[in-house]
Motif scaffolding. Structure first.
Motif, PDB file in Angstrom:
ATOM      1  N   TYR A  22     -41.130  63.719  -3.945  1.00 29.10           N
ATOM      2  CA  TYR A  22     -39.807  63.276  -4.459  1.00 29.10           C
ATOM      3  C   TYR A  22     -38.965  62.703  -3.327  1.00 29.10           C
ATOM      4  CZ  TYR A  22     -40.731  66.510  -8.336  1.00 29.10           C
ATOM      5  OH  TYR A  22     -41.283  67.162  -9.403  1.00 29.10           O
ATOM      6  N   SER A  23     -38.074  61.801  -3.694  1.00 26.99           N
ATOM      7  CA  SER A  23     -37.125  61.269  -2.719  1.00 26.99           C
ATOM      8  C   SER A  23     -35.865  60.824  -3.450  1.00 26.99           C
ATOM      9  CB  SER A  23     -37.778  60.076  -2.026  1.00 26.99           C
ATOM     10  OG  SER A  23     -36.839  59.394  -1.259  1.00 26.99           O
ATOM     11  N   LEU A  24     -34.707  61.030  -2.814  1.00 23.96           N
ATOM     12  CA  LEU A  24     -33.433  60.669  -3.453  1.00 23.96           C
ATOM     13  C   LEU A  24     -32.625  59.783  -2.513  1.00 23.96           C
ATOM     14  CD1 LEU A  24     -32.207  61.614  -6.225  1.00 23.96           C
ATOM     15  CD2 LEU A  24     -30.802  63.197  -4.924  1.00 23.96           C
ATOM     16  N   GLY A  25     -32.052  58.723  -3.059  1.00 27.78           N
ATOM     17  CA  GLY A  25     -31.192  57.846  -2.263  1.00 27.78           C
ATOM     18  C   GLY A  25     -29.871  57.620  -2.988  1.00 27.78           C
ATOM     19  N   LYS A  26     -28.780  57.562  -2.223  1.00 27.03           N
ATOM     20  CA  LYS A  26     -27.461  57.338  -2.848  1.00 27.03           C
ATOM     21  C   LYS A  26     -26.698  56.287  -2.059  1.00 27.03           C
ATOM     22  CE  LYS A  26     -26.859  62.200  -4.108  1.00 27.03           C
ATOM     23  NZ  LYS A  26     -26.015  63.381  -4.110  1.00 27.03           N
ATOM     24  N   VAL A  27     -25.896  55.506  -2.775  1.00 25.09           N
ATOM     25  CA  VAL A  27     -24.967  54.607  -2.088  1.00 25.09           C
ATOM     26  C   VAL A  27     -23.627  54.694  -2.816  1.00 25.09           C
ATOM     27  CG1 VAL A  27     -25.720  52.530  -3.341  1.00 25.09           C
ATOM     28  CG2 VAL A  27     -24.643  52.282  -1.142  1.00 25.09           C
ATOM     29  N   SER A  28     -22.571  54.960  -2.030  1.00 26.22           N
ATOM     30  CA  SER A  28     -21.237  55.140  -2.623  1.00 26.22           C
ATOM     31  C   SER A  28     -20.445  53.845  -2.572  1.00 26.22           C
ATOM     32  CB  SER A  28     -20.469  56.231  -1.864  1.00 26.22           C
ATOM     33  OG  SER A  28     -21.173  57.450  -1.973  1.00 26.22           O
ATOM     34  N   GLY A  29     -19.515  53.729  -3.509  1.00 22.17           N
ATOM     35  CA  GLY A  29     -18.686  52.530  -3.543  1.00 22.17           C
ATOM     36  C   GLY A  29     -17.619  52.649  -4.608  1.00 22.17           C
ATOM     37  N   LYS A  30     -17.241  51.497  -5.187  1.00 20.51           N
ATOM     38  CA  LYS A  30     -16.202  51.515  -6.224  1.00 20.51           C
ATOM     39  C   LYS A  30     -16.547  50.487  -7.301  1.00 20.51           C
ATOM     40  CE  LYS A  30     -13.326  48.177  -3.772  1.00 20.51           C
ATOM     41  NZ  LYS A  30     -12.047  47.877  -3.141  1.00 20.51           N
ATOM     42  N   ILE A  31     -15.861  50.607  -8.421  1.00 23.61           N
ATOM     43  CA  ILE A  31     -16.075  49.686  -9.536  1.00 23.61           C
ATOM     44  C   ILE A  31     -15.185  48.451  -9.350  1.00 23.61           C
ATOM     45  CG2 ILE A  31     -15.870  49.389 -12.054  1.00 23.61           C
ATOM     46  CD1 ILE A  31     -18.179  51.255 -11.166  1.00 23.61           C
ATOM     47  N   SER A  32     -15.810  47.282  -9.482  1.00 20.52           N
ATOM     48  CA  SER A  32     -15.076  46.019  -9.368  1.00 20.52           C
ATOM     49  C   SER A  32     -14.212  45.821 -10.629  1.00 20.52           C
ATOM     50  CB  SER A  32     -16.094  44.885  -9.237  1.00 20.52           C
ATOM     51  OG  SER A  32     -15.480  43.645  -9.412  1.00 20.52           O
ATOM     52  N   LYS A  33     -13.046  45.205 -10.459  1.00 24.42           N
ATOM     53  CA  LYS A  33     -12.136  44.993 -11.601  1.00 24.42           C
ATOM     54  C   LYS A  33     -12.718  44.009 -12.619  1.00 24.42           C
ATOM     55  CE  LYS A  33      -8.092  45.831  -8.687  1.00 24.42           C
ATOM     56  NZ  LYS A  33      -8.920  46.283  -7.552  1.00 24.42           N
ATOM     57  N   THR A  34     -13.593  43.125 -12.131  1.00 21.79           N
ATOM     58  CA  THR A  34     -14.260  42.169 -13.037  1.00 21.79           C
ATOM     59  C   THR A  34     -15.725  42.046 -12.618  1.00 21.79           C
ATOM     60  OG1 THR A  34     -13.663  40.350 -11.553  1.00 21.79           O
ATOM     61  CG2 THR A  34     -12.206  40.710 -13.448  1.00 21.79           C
ATOM     62  N   LYS A  35     -16.530  41.504 -13.525  1.00 22.05           N
ATOM     63  CA  LYS A  35     -17.943  41.276 -13.202  1.00 22.05           C
ATOM     64  C   LYS A  35     -18.029  40.099 -12.243  1.00 22.05           C
ATOM     65  CE  LYS A  35     -19.710  40.724 -17.326  1.00 22.05           C
ATOM     66  NZ  LYS A  35     -20.708  40.516 -18.381  1.00 22.05           N
ATOM     67  N   LYS A  36     -18.816  40.264 -11.181  1.00 23.14           N
ATOM     68  CA  LYS A  36     -18.943  39.188 -10.195  1.00 23.14           C
ATOM     69  C   LYS A  36     -20.372  39.066  -9.707  1.00 23.14           C
ATOM     70  CE  LYS A  36     -14.390  39.975  -8.118  1.00 23.14           C
ATOM     71  NZ  LYS A  36     -13.798  40.564  -6.917  1.00 23.14           N
ATOM     72  N   GLY A  37     -20.861  37.827  -9.635  1.00 24.42           N
ATOM     73  CA  GLY A  37     -22.177  37.581  -9.045  1.00 24.42           C
ATOM     74  C   GLY A  37     -23.292  37.463 -10.065  1.00 24.42           C
ATOM     75  N   LYS A  38     -24.300  36.708  -9.692  1.00 23.64           N
ATOM     76  CA  LYS A  38     -25.423  36.441 -10.598  1.00 23.64           C
ATOM     77  C   LYS A  38     -26.734  37.056 -10.097  1.00 23.64           C
ATOM     78  CE  LYS A  38     -23.529  33.465 -13.680  1.00 23.64           C
ATOM     79  NZ  LYS A  38     -22.466  34.325 -14.156  1.00 23.64           N
ATOM     80  N   ASN A  39     -26.733  37.601  -8.884  1.00 24.39           N
ATOM     81  CA  ASN A  39     -27.960  38.195  -8.357  1.00 24.39           C
ATOM     82  C   ASN A  39     -28.095  39.635  -8.856  1.00 24.39           C
ATOM     83  OD1 ASN A  39     -28.424  35.845  -6.914  1.00 24.39           O
ATOM     84  ND2 ASN A  39     -27.317  36.576  -5.122  1.00 24.39           N
ATOM     85  N   GLY A  40     -29.190  40.247  -8.505  1.00 24.71           N
ATOM     86  CA  GLY A  40     -29.346  41.655  -8.861  1.00 24.71           C
ATOM     87  C   GLY A  40     -29.594  41.841 -10.350  1.00 24.71           C
TER      88      GLY A  40
END
Length: 200
Positions: free
Chosen positions: A141-159
């Motif tokens: 097993y392995s666990l990974g986390k990345v912290s951040g925040k929610i953007s006010k609007t949707k942005k970007g076409k990648n991912g």
């Protein structure tokens, strides 16, 4: 006893975005199979944690193919929504896991919770559990986390998934605005993979 390096593996997911990202993390010399090669549907994810759902998938696909399987279960936790959507991240997009619907639901839930949320930092994190399952029932097993925040609007076409609404800490852009090659190095999946890299 020294671990024998894995030379071929099945990536246990029917999500094309995840398949692409996990395949990119693996060394080039590893032969990669996908669930499509075997025409396999995904099992029901009945676990209560990312780890247990990743194990359900890895075990299921490994048994079906007799191959070593690497499976992922991942999702977005938003603190003000009591860590939802969490393990139900894909299910927020309905039967077809439509992430545009899922992101609309996130915004709807945030509006319900606090009409002023756009003026505040809405803390969130992406979590990824990876499981490697061998036909002899050995598992890692392995666990990974990345912290951040929610953007006010949707942005970007990648991912893919919730990438257009997640801004990792220390960055101004969402995951979906970043070059894929850069995002792959810093996200939750990359962090989880670093811990199991030695098996490849």
């Amino acid at each position: 006893m020294k671990n024998k390096k894995i030379s071929k593996i099945l990536i246990g997911t029917n999500n094309p975005g995840k398949l692409r990202e996990i395949a990119n993390l693996l060394p080039k010399k590893v032969k990669v199979f996908s669930t499509k090669d075997f025409n396999l549907k995904s099992p029901n994810e009945t676990g209560k944690t990312f780890k247990s759902n990743a194990l359900i998938k890895a075990k299921y696909f490994s048994k079906k193919t007799n191959l070593i399987c690497l499976s992922d279960d991942s999702g977005l936790e938003i603190d003000v929504l009591k860590k939802k959507p969490g393990i139900y991240s894909a299910r927020w997009g309905g039967k077809k896991s439509d992430f545009n619907k899922a992101m609309q639901r996130v915004y709807k839930e945030l509006d319900k919770k606090d009409k002023e949320w756009k003026k505040k930092k809405v803390s969130a994190r992406f979590i990824c559990a990876l499981v490697i399952y061998w036909p002899n029932r050995k598992k890692i097993y392995s666990l990974g986390k990345v912290s951040g925040k929610i953007s006010k609007t949707k942005k970007g076409k990648n991912g893919f998934g919730y990438d257009p609404i997640f801004i990792p800490n220390g960055h101004k852009r969402t995951f979906a605005e970043m070059r894929k090659s850069y995002k792959y190095k810093i996200d939750h999946r990359a962090k989880a993979f670093k811990k199991i890299k030695r098996f490849f």
